[in-house]
Design a protein around this motif. Sequence first.
Motif, PDB file in Angstrom:
ATOM      1  N   LEU A   1      -0.606   6.190   3.981  1.00  0.00           N
ATOM      2  CA  LEU A   1      -0.543   6.230   5.437  1.00  0.00           C
ATOM      3  C   LEU A   1      -1.965   6.472   5.910  1.00  0.00           C
ATOM      4  O   LEU A   1      -2.664   7.329   5.354  1.00  0.00           O
ATOM      5  CB  LEU A   1       0.359   7.382   5.903  1.00  0.00           C
ATOM      6  CG  LEU A   1       0.418   7.564   7.415  1.00  0.00           C
ATOM      7  CD1 LEU A   1       1.482   6.637   8.003  1.00  0.00           C
ATOM      8  CD2 LEU A   1       0.712   9.008   7.770  1.00  0.00           C
TER       9      LEU A   1
ATOM     10  N   MET B   1       0.839  -1.180   0.000  1.00  0.00           N
ATOM     11  CA  MET B   1       0.000   0.000   0.000  1.00  0.00           C
ATOM     12  C   MET B   1       0.881   1.239   0.000  1.00  0.00           C
ATOM     13  O   MET B   1       1.840   1.314   0.748  1.00  0.00           O
ATOM     14  CB  MET B   1      -0.873   0.022   1.245  1.00  0.00           C
ATOM     15  CG  MET B   1      -1.946  -1.018   1.295  1.00  0.00           C
ATOM     16  SD  MET B   1      -3.355  -0.512   0.323  1.00  0.00           S
ATOM     17  CE  MET B   1      -3.782  -2.065  -0.374  1.00  0.00           C
TER      18      MET B   1
ATOM     19  N   VAL C   1       1.044  -3.408  12.178  1.00  0.00           N
ATOM     20  CA  VAL C   1       1.806  -2.316  11.556  1.00  0.00           C
ATOM     21  C   VAL C   1       3.270  -2.365  11.969  1.00  0.00           C
ATOM     22  O   VAL C   1       3.624  -2.973  12.975  1.00  0.00           O
ATOM     23  CB  VAL C   1       1.215  -0.926  11.921  1.00  0.00           C
ATOM     24  CG1 VAL C   1      -0.219  -0.799  11.435  1.00  0.00           C
ATOM     25  CG2 VAL C   1       1.311  -0.655  13.410  1.00  0.00           C
TER      26      VAL C   1
ATOM     27  N   ALA D   1      -5.548  -1.948   3.885  1.00  0.00           N
ATOM     28  CA  ALA D   1      -4.199  -1.501   4.234  1.00  0.00           C
ATOM     29  C   ALA D   1      -3.505  -2.471   5.189  1.00  0.00           C
ATOM     30  O   ALA D   1      -2.318  -2.747   5.032  1.00  0.00           O
ATOM     31  CB  ALA D   1      -4.251  -0.108   4.855  1.00  0.00           C
ATOM     32  N   LEU D   2      -4.233  -2.973   6.159  1.00  0.00           N
ATOM     33  CA  LEU D   2      -3.619  -3.834   7.165  1.00  0.00           C
ATOM     34  C   LEU D   2      -3.712  -5.313   6.836  1.00  0.00           C
ATOM     35  O   LEU D   2      -3.081  -6.132   7.498  1.00  0.00           O
ATOM     36  CB  LEU D   2      -4.253  -3.585   8.537  1.00  0.00           C
ATOM     37  CG  LEU D   2      -4.189  -2.163   9.065  1.00  0.00           C
ATOM     38  CD1 LEU D   2      -4.743  -2.105  10.480  1.00  0.00           C
ATOM     39  CD2 LEU D   2      -2.792  -1.594   8.997  1.00  0.00           C
TER      40      LEU D   2
ATOM     41  N   ASN E   1      -2.684  -6.987   4.143  1.00  0.00           N
ATOM     42  CA  ASN E   1      -1.721  -7.535   3.188  1.00  0.00           C
ATOM     43  C   ASN E   1      -0.481  -8.031   3.936  1.00  0.00           C
ATOM     44  O   ASN E   1       0.388  -7.241   4.285  1.00  0.00           O
ATOM     45  CB  ASN E   1      -1.324  -6.466   2.163  1.00  0.00           C
ATOM     46  CG  ASN E   1      -0.409  -7.006   1.086  1.00  0.00           C
ATOM     47  OD1 ASN E   1       0.058  -8.142   1.169  1.00  0.00           O
ATOM     48  ND2 ASN E   1      -0.148  -6.196   0.089  1.00  0.00           N
TER      49      ASN E   1
ATOM     50  N   LYS F   1       3.120  -7.064   2.467  1.00  0.00           N
ATOM     51  CA  LYS F   1       3.662  -5.717   2.645  1.00  0.00           C
ATOM     52  C   LYS F   1       2.964  -5.085   3.842  1.00  0.00           C
ATOM     53  O   LYS F   1       1.852  -4.604   3.751  1.00  0.00           O
ATOM     54  CB  LYS F   1       3.460  -4.875   1.395  1.00  0.00           C
ATOM     55  CG  LYS F   1       4.073  -3.500   1.543  1.00  0.00           C
ATOM     56  CD  LYS F   1       4.266  -2.855   0.203  1.00  0.00           C
ATOM     57  CE  LYS F   1       4.671  -1.457   0.250  1.00  0.00           C
ATOM     58  NZ  LYS F   1       5.660  -0.858   0.789  1.00  0.00           N
ATOM     59  N   ARG F   2       3.665  -5.112   4.965  1.00  0.00           N
ATOM     60  CA  ARG F   2       3.074  -4.569   6.192  1.00  0.00           C
ATOM     61  C   ARG F   2       2.944  -3.063   6.091  1.00  0.00           C
ATOM     62  O   ARG F   2       3.774  -2.387   5.500  1.00  0.00           O
ATOM     63  CB  ARG F   2       3.917  -4.966   7.394  1.00  0.00           C
ATOM     64  CG  ARG F   2       3.749  -6.453   7.709  1.00  0.00           C
ATOM     65  CD  ARG F   2       4.598  -6.889   8.870  1.00  0.00           C
ATOM     66  NE  ARG F   2       4.455  -6.104  10.080  1.00  0.00           N
ATOM     67  CZ  ARG F   2       3.597  -6.357  11.052  1.00  0.00           C
ATOM     68  NH1 ARG F   2       2.765  -7.375  10.950  1.00  0.00           N
ATOM     69  NH2 ARG F   2       3.558  -5.610  12.132  1.00  0.00           N
ATOM     70  N   HIS F   3       1.897  -2.563   6.687  1.00  0.00           N
ATOM     71  CA  HIS F   3       1.608  -1.136   6.695  1.00  0.00           C
ATOM     72  C   HIS F   3       2.543  -0.436   7.678  1.00  0.00           C
ATOM     73  O   HIS F   3       2.817  -0.945   8.755  1.00  0.00           O
ATOM     74  CB  HIS F   3       0.148  -0.920   7.091  1.00  0.00           C
ATOM     75  CG  HIS F   3      -0.301   0.481   6.965  1.00  0.00           C
ATOM     76  ND1 HIS F   3      -0.576   1.062   5.755  1.00  0.00           N
ATOM     77  CD2 HIS F   3      -0.492   1.431   7.898  1.00  0.00           C
ATOM     78  CE1 HIS F   3      -0.932   2.317   5.953  1.00  0.00           C
ATOM     79  NE2 HIS F   3      -0.895   2.562   7.246  1.00  0.00           N
ATOM     80  N   ARG F   4       3.030   0.728   7.283  1.00  0.00           N
ATOM     81  CA  ARG F   4       3.896   1.521   8.160  1.00  0.00           C
ATOM     82  C   ARG F   4       3.104   2.673   8.742  1.00  0.00           C
ATOM     83  O   ARG F   4       2.269   3.269   8.080  1.00  0.00           O
ATOM     84  CB  ARG F   4       5.065   2.089   7.370  1.00  0.00           C
ATOM     85  CG  ARG F   4       6.006   1.059   6.860  1.00  0.00           C
ATOM     86  CD  ARG F   4       7.139   1.770   6.182  1.00  0.00           C
ATOM     87  NE  ARG F   4       7.921   0.834   5.414  1.00  0.00           N
ATOM     88  CZ  ARG F   4       8.802   1.188   4.513  1.00  0.00           C
ATOM     89  NH1 ARG F   4       9.001   2.464   4.255  1.00  0.00           N
ATOM     90  NH2 ARG F   4       9.484   0.285   3.866  1.00  0.00           N
ATOM     91  N   THR F   5       3.419   2.980   9.987  1.00  0.00           N
ATOM     92  CA  THR F   5       2.813   4.123  10.648  1.00  0.00           C
ATOM     93  C   THR F   5       3.782   4.656  11.678  1.00  0.00           C
ATOM     94  O   THR F   5       4.900   4.171  11.795  1.00  0.00           O
ATOM     95  CB  THR F   5       1.444   3.759  11.258  1.00  0.00           C
ATOM     96  OG1 THR F   5       0.746   4.963  11.566  1.00  0.00           O
ATOM     97  CG2 THR F   5       1.574   2.882  12.482  1.00  0.00           C
TER      98      THR F   5
END
Length: 143
Positions: free
Chosen positions: A4, A1, A73, A29-30, A32, A35-39
């Motif tokens: 953000l 993704m 995340v 977003a969360l 997948n 590909k982990r989501h970044r925050t």
Amino acid sequence: MDILLAPDVYVNASVAGTGLAPEQVVNRALGNPKKRHRTTEWVLQTTEAMLRAHPHFKKDAIEPQMKLIRDLVDLVKPGDFDAGDWKAALVASAKAAEVARVVTDHPDLADQDDIDGVEFISSDAWMIEQITPPPPPPGGKKG
């Protein structure tokens, strides 16, 4: 993704219920695992503060909800920001997460011109993008 998620999207997804745009955005977003989501910690702390202040979110559900989000995340560090400085914090968070878009329904930020190279888009607009088929190839030729 390449996005953000802003704190309000997490809160709206947690409160609004299934099937609405914020919940769909968060799930995509969360969800997948490749590909982990970044925050950032700012996003998570602001999300938690908003949940604590929300009159319809059960207080005993806050810790489990935040644990669930944190487990899905990866944290990046953009620096420290004031809790009320959404614009600066989200721009820095997006840059630290190496994305150019922030999904937010914040009335002062959503669907505005980009800010310092970061585009702010509403959850509804982002979901429409995701379900809209790509345009046909130039000249009407099929692939």
